[in-house]
Structures are given as C-alpha cells and as structure tokens.
Scaffold this active site. Structure first.
Site, PDB file in Angstrom:
ATOM      1  N   GLU A 284     -56.717 116.864  27.876  1.00 58.80           N
ATOM      2  CA  GLU A 284     -56.981 116.907  26.429  1.00 58.80           C
ATOM      3  C   GLU A 284     -56.489 118.256  25.908  1.00 58.80           C
ATOM      4  O   GLU A 284     -56.868 119.306  26.451  1.00 58.80           O
ATOM      5  CB  GLU A 284     -58.484 116.758  26.122  1.00 58.80           C
ATOM      6  CG  GLU A 284     -58.749 116.882  24.616  1.00 58.80           C
ATOM      7  CD  GLU A 284     -60.199 116.641  24.185  1.00 58.80           C
ATOM      8  OE1 GLU A 284     -61.057 116.377  25.053  1.00 58.80           O
ATOM      9  OE2 GLU A 284     -60.452 116.713  22.963  1.00 58.80           O
ATOM     10  N   ASN A 341     -56.544 115.657  19.489  1.00 56.26           N
ATOM     11  CA  ASN A 341     -57.562 115.370  18.458  1.00 56.26           C
ATOM     12  C   ASN A 341     -56.935 115.257  17.074  1.00 56.26           C
ATOM     13  O   ASN A 341     -56.101 116.077  16.694  1.00 56.26           O
ATOM     14  CB  ASN A 341     -58.612 116.486  18.427  1.00 56.26           C
ATOM     15  CG  ASN A 341     -59.438 116.505  19.685  1.00 56.26           C
ATOM     16  OD1 ASN A 341     -60.332 115.685  19.864  1.00 56.26           O
ATOM     17  ND2 ASN A 341     -59.101 117.418  20.593  1.00 56.26           N
ATOM     18  N   GLU A 373     -57.388 111.086  19.612  1.00 60.13           N
ATOM     19  CA  GLU A 373     -58.851 111.003  19.543  1.00 60.13           C
ATOM     20  C   GLU A 373     -59.292 111.121  18.085  1.00 60.13           C
ATOM     21  O   GLU A 373     -58.942 112.092  17.407  1.00 60.13           O
ATOM     22  CB  GLU A 373     -59.486 112.125  20.378  1.00 60.13           C
ATOM     23  CG  GLU A 373     -59.131 112.002  21.847  1.00 60.13           C
ATOM     24  CD  GLU A 373     -59.934 112.957  22.736  1.00 60.13           C
ATOM     25  OE1 GLU A 373     -60.812 113.668  22.223  1.00 60.13           O
ATOM     26  OE2 GLU A 373     -59.658 112.971  23.959  1.00 60.13           O
ATOM     27  N   GLU A 460     -67.778 112.814  28.547  1.00 58.33           N
ATOM     28  CA  GLU A 460     -67.462 114.223  28.249  1.00 58.33           C
ATOM     29  C   GLU A 460     -68.597 115.131  28.687  1.00 58.33           C
ATOM     30  O   GLU A 460     -69.742 114.692  28.792  1.00 58.33           O
ATOM     31  CB  GLU A 460     -67.374 114.419  26.736  1.00 58.33           C
ATOM     32  CG  GLU A 460     -66.126 113.980  26.087  1.00 58.33           C
ATOM     33  CD  GLU A 460     -66.121 114.463  24.630  1.00 58.33           C
ATOM     34  OE1 GLU A 460     -65.089 114.978  24.231  1.00 58.33           O
ATOM     35  OE2 GLU A 460     -67.139 114.324  23.919  1.00 58.33           O
TER      36      GLU A 460
HETATM   37  P1  C2E Z   1     -64.023 117.759  21.073  1.00 60.48           P
HETATM   38  O1  C2E Z   1     -62.832 116.970  20.746  1.00 60.48           O
HETATM   39  O2  C2E Z   1     -65.309 117.019  21.270  1.00 60.48           O
HETATM   40  O3  C2E Z   1     -63.630 118.609  22.318  1.00 60.48           O
HETATM   41  C1  C2E Z   1     -64.448 118.794  23.403  1.00 60.48           C
HETATM   42  C2  C2E Z   1     -65.140 120.101  23.301  1.00 60.48           C
HETATM   43  O4  C2E Z   1     -66.126 120.181  24.327  1.00 60.48           O
HETATM   44  C3  C2E Z   1     -64.204 121.278  23.553  1.00 60.48           C
HETATM   45  O5  C2E Z   1     -64.665 122.355  22.771  1.00 60.48           O
HETATM   46  C4  C2E Z   1     -64.421 121.566  25.024  1.00 60.48           C
HETATM   47  O6  C2E Z   1     -64.086 122.866  25.386  1.00 60.48           O
HETATM   48  C5  C2E Z   1     -65.903 121.303  25.121  1.00 60.48           C
HETATM   49  N1  C2E Z   1     -66.274 120.948  26.484  1.00 60.48           N
HETATM   50  C6  C2E Z   1     -65.542 120.319  27.409  1.00 60.48           C
HETATM   51  N2  C2E Z   1     -66.224 120.172  28.547  1.00 60.48           N
HETATM   52  C7  C2E Z   1     -67.439 120.703  28.331  1.00 60.48           C
HETATM   53  C8  C2E Z   1     -68.613 120.839  29.144  1.00 60.48           C
HETATM   54  O7  C2E Z   1     -68.676 120.441  30.315  1.00 60.48           O
HETATM   55  N3  C2E Z   1     -69.692 121.439  28.564  1.00 60.48           N
HETATM   56  C9  C2E Z   1     -69.660 121.899  27.317  1.00 60.48           C
HETATM   57  N4  C2E Z   1     -70.755 122.494  26.821  1.00 60.48           N
HETATM   58  N5  C2E Z   1     -68.585 121.788  26.519  1.00 60.48           N
HETATM   59  C10 C2E Z   1     -67.483 121.181  27.027  1.00 60.48           C
HETATM   60  P2  C2E Z   1     -63.657 123.188  21.894  1.00 60.48           P
HETATM   61  O8  C2E Z   1     -62.381 123.357  22.612  1.00 60.48           O
HETATM   62  O9  C2E Z   1     -64.410 124.371  21.443  1.00 60.48           O
HETATM   63  O10 C2E Z   1     -63.348 122.235  20.693  1.00 60.48           O
HETATM   64  C11 C2E Z   1     -64.288 121.947  19.740  1.00 60.48           C
HETATM   65  C12 C2E Z   1     -63.792 120.890  18.810  1.00 60.48           C
HETATM   66  O11 C2E Z   1     -62.708 121.357  18.022  1.00 60.48           O
HETATM   67  C13 C2E Z   1     -63.232 119.692  19.554  1.00 60.48           C
HETATM   68  O12 C2E Z   1     -64.285 118.878  19.922  1.00 60.48           O
HETATM   69  C14 C2E Z   1     -62.346 119.089  18.496  1.00 60.48           C
HETATM   70  O13 C2E Z   1     -63.108 118.262  17.616  1.00 60.48           O
HETATM   71  C15 C2E Z   1     -61.856 120.271  17.704  1.00 60.48           C
HETATM   72  N6  C2E Z   1     -60.493 120.606  18.134  1.00 60.48           N
HETATM   73  C16 C2E Z   1     -60.085 121.369  19.148  1.00 60.48           C
HETATM   74  N7  C2E Z   1     -58.753 121.456  19.170  1.00 60.48           N
HETATM   75  C17 C2E Z   1     -58.288 120.706  18.152  1.00 60.48           C
HETATM   76  C18 C2E Z   1     -56.975 120.384  17.639  1.00 60.48           C
HETATM   77  O14 C2E Z   1     -55.937 120.813  18.161  1.00 60.48           O
HETATM   78  N8  C2E Z   1     -56.912 119.576  16.552  1.00 60.48           N
HETATM   79  C19 C2E Z   1     -58.030 119.060  15.961  1.00 60.48           C
HETATM   80  N9  C2E Z   1     -57.887 118.247  14.929  1.00 60.48           N
HETATM   81  N10 C2E Z   1     -59.259 119.343  16.407  1.00 60.48           N
HETATM   82  C20 C2E Z   1     -59.393 120.150  17.493  1.00 60.48           C
HETATM   83 CA    CA Z   2     -61.842 115.387  21.584  1.00 60.32          CA
HETATM   84 CA    CA Z   3     -65.826 115.083  21.938  1.00 60.15          CA
END
Ligand code: C2E
Ligand code: CA
Ligand code: CA
Length: 514
Positions: A284, A341, A373, A460
């Site tokens: 991802e 995403n 996603e 996840e």
């Molecule tokens: P998401 O799509 O639900 O992404 C998963 C988030 O959960 C990611 O946070 C990831 O680092 C975190 N995560 C993964 N495994 C674990 C785990 O085992 N435990 C915990 N506590 N967290 C875990 P991240 O990278 O901070 O991203 C947050 C949100 O930001 C993402 O949620 C997504 O909605 C958005 N996002 C990130 N990158 C992009 C992007 O390039 N474009 C768009 N449109 N949204 C993005």
């Molecule tokens: Ca996601």
């Molecule tokens: Ca998610």
C-alpha cells in the site's frame, strides 16, 4: 424789408403735423412696450419652465440617490433576518480596525470579532423543514441582536453563522458573550415545536490577532474550530495557545507549499502479506513527508494540502511516483498488487478516470495490478456517480477495495451490485478482536459474506502474532500491519524484499492454529 407773418392755415398745418408725429411716437412707444411685455412674458415663461425642469432634475437626482442608498443597504443586509450581512461585517471591521485607537494596555478598548456557529442545523431542518428552519434562523438573529449593545454590530455572517463586532474591553466582551449564551440556551418555539439550538461561540481581539481583517478572520476561524470540537454552548476566546497553533499551521502551510513544489513528499510502501501464498506480497502506497529529520503524518499534512487547493497536484505526483517505483517489482512477480488511497472528493471529480488512465499510460504500470482504496462514505454521499466511476475504473482492469471497513454506516447489502474486489477490515475491529469475542465473530461473518460474493478480505493494523493467527484462522486473505512491517521507502522495500517474502503462508498458519 419783408415782415414774416404766419397765416392761420399754416398754424393748423403745423399743429396737425405735431399731433401726427406725437401719435406716431406714441404708437411706436406702445408697440415697443407691447413687444417688451411680450418678450418679458416669454422670458418669464422660459424661466418658469427652467425652474420646473430644475425641480424635476433635483427630484430625479434625489430619487437616484435614494435608490442607490437602498441598493447599497440591501447589498449589506441579510434578506431573511434583516441584519447586516457578511459584506457589512467586513466593511465595519476594516473601518473599526483603522479608526479605533488600539492601545497596548490591558484595559484599553479593542475591536472584537465574535462568531456564533449553529451546529447540526441539518438535523433541525430535517425536523422543521426548510421554511421552519428559516423561521428559526430569524428568531435566533433577533435574540442575538437584542443581546448586543445598540452601538455594536450583530450580523448574519453565513447560512448558520452569526457575527458580532464589538468595541471595548474584555469585561464588555465577556458580558456580551454571556448574554448571547443565555439567549441561545432558552428553547425556541417554531411551528408549535420546541427546539433547542446547539451552538459554538468564539471571539478574537485585535490586540493579539493583529489589526488586519484577514488576521482577525484567521484568528476567529481557528478559535471557532476549537470551540466546536468542545461541544454545544462552548465559548472560546483567542489566546496565546490558539495563536501559537495558528502560527504553526501558517508555518506548516508555507513549508508544505515549498515541499510540494520541490516534490519532497514521496510515497512509502507498507507490505501486505498473503495468507495463502508466500511467493509475493502486496504494497500500500502511503504519503510521507520527511522534513527536518522527522516524518510528518499524512493525517496532518493531507488536509492542509486539500485546504490549500494542492491536493490534486500532490496526489497525482504521489501516484505517478508510486507506479514508476513499483513497476519493476510487479514485473519481477515479487509484488502482486499496488494499493493507492483515493479520497472521496477525487473519486467524484468528473475527469478523474481520464487523468488516472493518462498517468497509467505515462508510467506504463499495468492497471490489473492496481487497487484503488476508497472509503464507505463516498458510497453513501454520492452513490450514483461514485458507482459510475467505479464501473469505468473496473472496465480499465483496475480493482477497488473499500477501506476502513466496519467503521462507517453502510451495510453489507449496500455494497452488492458495486464492482468491489476487496474490503479492508479497519484496525479498530482487529484490535477489538482480542478483547471482545463479538468482534471476532463479526470478522468471521464478514469473511463468509465476502466469500459468497467473491470479494477478498484484507485485515489492517495487525500488530501481534495472536491477531495474525486468529485472522488467518477466520479466513482473511491478506494481512497488513506493523507485525509485518511499517511503511518504508522504495529503497528499503528493495533491500528487505527477501525477508518480506518469507512471511508464513496459510498452511503454516493453519498448522500453528491446529
Ligand atoms: P489508511 O488508508 O487507513 O492507511 C493505513 C494507516 O494505518 C497508515 O497510516 C498506516 O501507517 C497505519 N498502519 C498500518 N499498519 C498499522 C498497525 O499495525 N498499527 C497501527 N496503529 N497503524 C497501522 P498513515 O500512513 O499515517 O496514513 C493515514 C491515512 O492517510 C491513511 O489511512 C489514508 O487514509 C491517508 N493517506 C495516506 N497516504 C495517502 C495518499 O497518498 N493519498 C490519499 N488520498 N490518502 C492517503
Ligand atoms: Ca488505505
Ligand atoms: Ca484503512
């Protein structure tokens, strides 16, 4: 010598001649006088009509001036509440900030901008209907007006937002805020129904915010954001803490603009392991901003990029970079699918599919290895158009996953008929599983349902071995979480690929569970 003598007939002739001359002269004089009279009559008339024309002109000028005043008044008055509107607030604020002497001493008067935000008004419109909702707004406006001093301005700032401009010290501000709060606490009677309004109050003063309209607005906006988060009836006054938050945000905005311009925000990749196949992994792509030795979370900077109108530009850059970097991994067979995403706003943009297709062509990334996603709310808010876009994406071979599944409001039934390939069970449900049996049962039911309609299930937030074992036993197809790895740079993915590919497949997990 001759002696002159006048004969009587000569005398008569002379007298006649005199009379005739006198008569001619009289007649000439009379004619002249008549002419003069006529002329002055004419002049009098001309003068009269000039005066009438002048009076008409004056009347027209005053009518135009009145009309102009009325239009100006109307352009500064809210039609529904008859209170001053946004334009009037901004004008008065500009004038007050310019003319009022804003001393530095604590007790010196200052200019205050107050916002009163009615919250959850959609709910009220649902109960009262549009017309009833309008009546309530009018009544709210009247109460706010009567809670404010006549010398201060009470205005309707936008649909459900009122504003006050006050001049004075903090004591006066607090007294006014108190009166407004008390006025809004009392229920309203509209169309025979008793309605209680929910509201948030915020005020910013020129001493701390700065004596510029934009600074005052930015200050009161961040104060109202804080106030609304604290629930109904909350009152916040712009202080040093909010001031620092605002400065931080402004610094962040500037730094983010520069970072986007310099392509410093990059995709990192988090592994997703397959339950039944250890020959490949999925990834991802997650946005990362490495700055000053720290990684800023996308939850922090993506909303700011959106507010700055840079969201689309940033996402396209991230998408193109992720596709370019992941292409060789997909071609080597080590990586099955790349997930990206998509925000709800992006999905419902009319040229979204076309632009995405262009980016895929440019990078040469195979569409049948791409998963987009999306979150459930886009399916609730804009179901018809979102479905159309999803069908168009499917036609290109792109797969679609519903993210954060289990946290929204949609039911499983609402997903039937949509071209969905996977659901990603939210990490809150995965966490709950170890503490509450019902979460495990819910995941089990979801997996069965998904199997029945040929949708795969990704879990996840897998952080522990126990969670991984349980999820595999419940039949989840793919697992993602810190247990297998956090998001990492493209370079780290390449160096750690053998290790990532070594995670146990389904047979081993089944053996462990057994
Ligand atoms: P998401 O799509 O639900 O992404 C998963 C988030 O959960 C990611 O946070 C990831 O680092 C975190 N995560 C993964 N495994 C674990 C785990 O085992 N435990 C915990 N506590 N967290 C875990 P991240 O990278 O901070 O991203 C947050 C949100 O930001 C993402 O949620 C997504 O909605 C958005 N996002 C990130 N990158 C992009 C992007 O390039 N474009 C768009 N449109 N949204 C993005
Ligand atoms: Ca996601
Ligand atoms: Ca998610």
């Amino acid at each position: 010598m001759t002696v002159a003598s006048h004969k009587p007939q000569d005398k008569d002739a002379l007298a006649n001649a005199f009379r005739r001359k006198a008569a001619r002269e009289r007649e000439a004089r009379q004619t002249a006088e008549r002419l003069l009279e006529d002329k002055s009559l004419e002049l009098f008339k001309v003068n009269e009509s000039l005066l009438a024309a002048q009076a008409r002109l004056e009347q027209t000028v005053s009518e135009i001036a009145n009309e102009r005043d009325r239009v100006v008044r109307m352009s500064k008055t809210d039609f529904l509440t008859q209170l001053p509107n946004r334009a009037a607030v901004l004008e008065k604020l500009r004038q007050d900030l310019k003319t009022h002497d804003q001393g530095d001493h604590e007790f010196d008067p200052e200019t205050w901008l107050v916002l009163i935000l009615l919250q959850r008004f959609k709910r009220i419109n649902g109960v009262l209907g549009q017309i009833g909702g309008d009546r309530l707004i009018k009544a709210v406006g009247e109460r706010i007006r009567s809670a404010t001093d006549d010398t201060d301005m009470a205005a309707r700032f936008s649909g459900t937002e009122f504003a006050l401009i006050l001049s004075g010290g903090k004591a006066k501000l607090k007294a006014t805020l108190d009166r407004v709060s008390r006025a809004l606490e009392k229920p309203f009677m509209v169309d025979g129904k008793e309605i209680t309004v929910e509201y948030a109050l915020a005020a910013a003063g020129s001493k701390l915010a700065g004596s510029d309209v934009d600074q005052m607005r930015a200050a009161v906006d961040s104060t109202i954001s804080r106030s609304r988060r604290c629930g109904s009836g909350n009152v916040e006054i712009y202080d040093e803490t909010i001031c620092n938050e605002l400065r931080e945000r402004e610094d962040m905005e500037r730094a983010l603009k520069d970072a986007i311009g310099r392509d410093e925000i990059v995709p990192w990749f988090q592994p997703i392991v397959m339950s039944r196949d250890s020959r490949s992994i999925c990834l991802e792509a997650l946005a990362r901003w490495p700055t000053g030795g720290v990684l800023v979370s996308p939850d922090k900077f993506l909303p700011i990029a959106r507010d700055l109108g840079l969201w689309e530009e940033l996402n396209e850059h991230l998408f193109a970079t992720a596709c370019t970097q992941a292409k060789p991994w997909v071609e080597s067979g080590h990586v099955g699918d790349l997930s990206f995403n998509i925000s709800p706003a992006q999905l419902v943009r009319s040229n979204f599919v076309m632009r995405l297709q262009a980016l895929l062509e440019r990078t040469g990334f195979p569409p049948d290895h791409l998963i987009l996603e999306i979150t459930e709310n886009v399916l609730i808010e804009n179901p018809t158009f979102a479905a159309e876009q999803m069908h168009d994406l499917h036609a290109l071979g792109i797969k679609i996953a519903v993210d954060d599944f289990g946290t929204g409001y949609s039911n499983l039934g609402s997903l039937i008929g949509l071209p969905i390939d996977a659901v990603k069970i939210d990490r809150s449900l995965v966490w709950e599983m170890e503490h509450d049996n019902r979460a495990a049962m819910l995941i089990g039911t979801l997996v069965q349902w998904a199997r029945a309609i040929n949708v795969s299930v990704v879990a996840e937030g897998v952080e522990t071995e126990t969670q991984a074992l349980l999820l595999r036993a419940l039949g989840c197809d793919r697992l993602q979480g810190y247990l297998f790895g956090r998001a990492m740079s493209a370079k780290n993915i390449e160096t750690r690929m053998p290790e990532l590919l070594s995670f146990v497949g389904a047979e081993n997990a089944a053996a462990i569970v057994a």
